[in-house]
Design a protein around this motif. Structure first.
Motif, PDB file in Angstrom:
ATOM      1  N   PRO A 143       0.831  -1.075  -0.018  1.00  0.00           N
ATOM      2  CA  PRO A 143      -0.024  -0.045  -0.148  1.00  0.00           C
ATOM      3  C   PRO A 143       0.887   1.187   0.038  1.00  0.00           C
ATOM      4  O   PRO A 143       0.441   2.245  -0.524  1.00  0.00           O
ATOM      5  N   ASP A 144       2.006   1.075   0.604  1.00  0.00           N
ATOM      6  CA  ASP A 144       2.944   2.391   0.937  1.00  0.00           C
ATOM      7  C   ASP A 144       3.998   2.496  -0.496  1.00  0.00           C
ATOM      8  O   ASP A 144       4.757   3.357  -0.254  1.00  0.00           O
ATOM      9  N   ALA A 145       3.807   1.557  -1.295  1.00  0.00           N
ATOM     10  CA  ALA A 145       4.591   1.532  -2.471  1.00  0.00           C
ATOM     11  C   ALA A 145       4.926   2.856  -3.345  1.00  0.00           C
ATOM     12  O   ALA A 145       3.824   3.496  -3.596  1.00  0.00           O
ATOM     13  N   VAL A 146       6.027   3.294  -3.356  1.00  0.00           N
ATOM     14  CA  VAL A 146       6.342   4.618  -4.326  1.00  0.00           C
ATOM     15  C   VAL A 146       7.199   4.274  -5.508  1.00  0.00           C
ATOM     16  O   VAL A 146       8.005   3.360  -5.444  1.00  0.00           O
ATOM     17  N   VAL A 147       6.832   4.837  -6.612  1.00  0.00           N
ATOM     18  CA  VAL A 147       7.564   4.512  -7.821  1.00  0.00           C
ATOM     19  C   VAL A 147       8.524   5.572  -8.391  1.00  0.00           C
ATOM     20  O   VAL A 147       7.894   6.811  -8.271  1.00  0.00           O
ATOM     21  N   ARG A 148       9.964   5.579  -8.491  1.00  0.00           N
ATOM     22  CA  ARG A 148      10.722   6.650  -8.917  1.00  0.00           C
ATOM     23  C   ARG A 148      11.324   6.040 -10.181  1.00  0.00           C
ATOM     24  O   ARG A 148      11.765   4.690 -10.089  1.00  0.00           O
ATOM     25  N   THR A 149      11.598   6.672 -11.158  1.00  0.00           N
ATOM     26  CA  THR A 149      12.198   6.564 -12.361  1.00  0.00           C
ATOM     27  C   THR A 149      12.873   7.710 -13.051  1.00  0.00           C
ATOM     28  O   THR A 149      12.540   8.766 -12.791  1.00  0.00           O
ATOM     29  N   GLY A 150      13.913   7.556 -13.565  1.00  0.00           N
ATOM     30  CA  GLY A 150      14.799   8.467 -13.976  1.00  0.00           C
ATOM     31  C   GLY A 150      15.404   7.685 -15.457  1.00  0.00           C
ATOM     32  O   GLY A 150      15.681   6.666 -15.682  1.00  0.00           O
ATOM     33  N   ALA A 151      15.788   8.611 -16.368  1.00  0.00           N
ATOM     34  CA  ALA A 151      16.536   8.143 -17.493  1.00  0.00           C
ATOM     35  C   ALA A 151      17.907   8.426 -17.417  1.00  0.00           C
ATOM     36  O   ALA A 151      18.532   9.407 -16.806  1.00  0.00           O
TER      37      ALA A 151
END
Length: 245
Positions: A143-151
């Protein structure tokens, strides 16, 4: 592109690459047919590791009995009348019989031992893969999952799904330029001036999925290119740095 439904068998045998594994894990959540097939294949693999494999191979018993039939036996009392020479011959015959039995049974016993080791290795690998898959799915569903993405400037993307409650994350490296020979991408969790290794991809590989532990309280997640096998500390500025908090 490979039909993702056709990956069930390869997935159970751990014969897929990291990108295929990550895609298939996500697919399992929505496909009851594939989930059932994976369960059935795992059951079949477990049967190959049946405990009856632990008994000695029948060929070994047959070889012993055959050698006994071929070995001349002394009649009662003969050794006593013929004296030390006869007893010496009897001991030599026993020694020769034992050696022949060892040679006859050696191949079968060696094959059996190799089979036993392979079964144990396969069982341990299956248990480990199943445990890691369950942890990956738990992080993705947290439930607390966060998504971070970068090139990455040279091409490709890095994505991290992190759960502070589970203190774990799932990192996906996709399409990065393959590092030079003897080099590998290394993952880092960074807090202030302290960087902790979070895994190293195989040398020369530009894509992969890594289960990352210890994400709670860390400020950044970064990726650098290091010597194959990894470094104790980053030797360069991260190619990409994702803010976790």
């Amino acid at each position: 592109m490979t039909d993702i439904h056709a990956l069930a068998g390869a997935y159970v045998l751990d014969a897929v690459d990291d990108v295929e594994r990550a895609a298939f894990v996500r697919h399992l959540d929505a496909c009851e047919t594939c989930a059932l097939e994976v369960a059935e294949l795992r059951e079949a693999a477990a049967r190959l590791a049946d405990p009856t494999w632990s008994v000695p191979p029948p060929r070994l018993r047959d070889a012993v009995l055959a050698e006994i039939r071929r070995t001349p036996q002394e009649r009662p009392g003969r050794a006593g009348r013929d004296g030390p020479a006869a007893r010496g011959r009897w001991r030599r015959r026993l020694t020769a019989a034992a050696a022949a039995v060892a040679l006859a049974g050696g191949a079968g016993a060696a094959t059996w031992m190799v089979q036993e080791q392979r079964v144990r290795d396969a069982r341990e690998a299956a248990v480990s893969a199943r445990g890691e898959t369950e942890r990956v799915r738990a992080v993705l569903a947290a439930p607390d999952a966060v998504v971070r993405t970068g090139a990455v400037p040279a091409g490709g993307r890095v994505t991290l799904v992190a759960s502070a409650a589970r203190d774990e994350g799932v990192a996906l490296l996709d399409g990065l330029t393959a590092p030079a020979a003897g080099r590998a991408y290394q993952l880092w969790l960074i807090e202030g001036a302290t960087a902790t290794s979070a895994g190293v991809l195989p040398a020369g590989q530009g894509a992969g999925t890594v289960l990352v532990g210890g994400v709670r309280g860390k400020g950044l997640f970064g990726v650098t290119e290091e010597p194959a096998g990894g470094s104790a500390q980053p030797t360069m500025t991260p190619l990409v740095a994702l803010v976790l908090t």
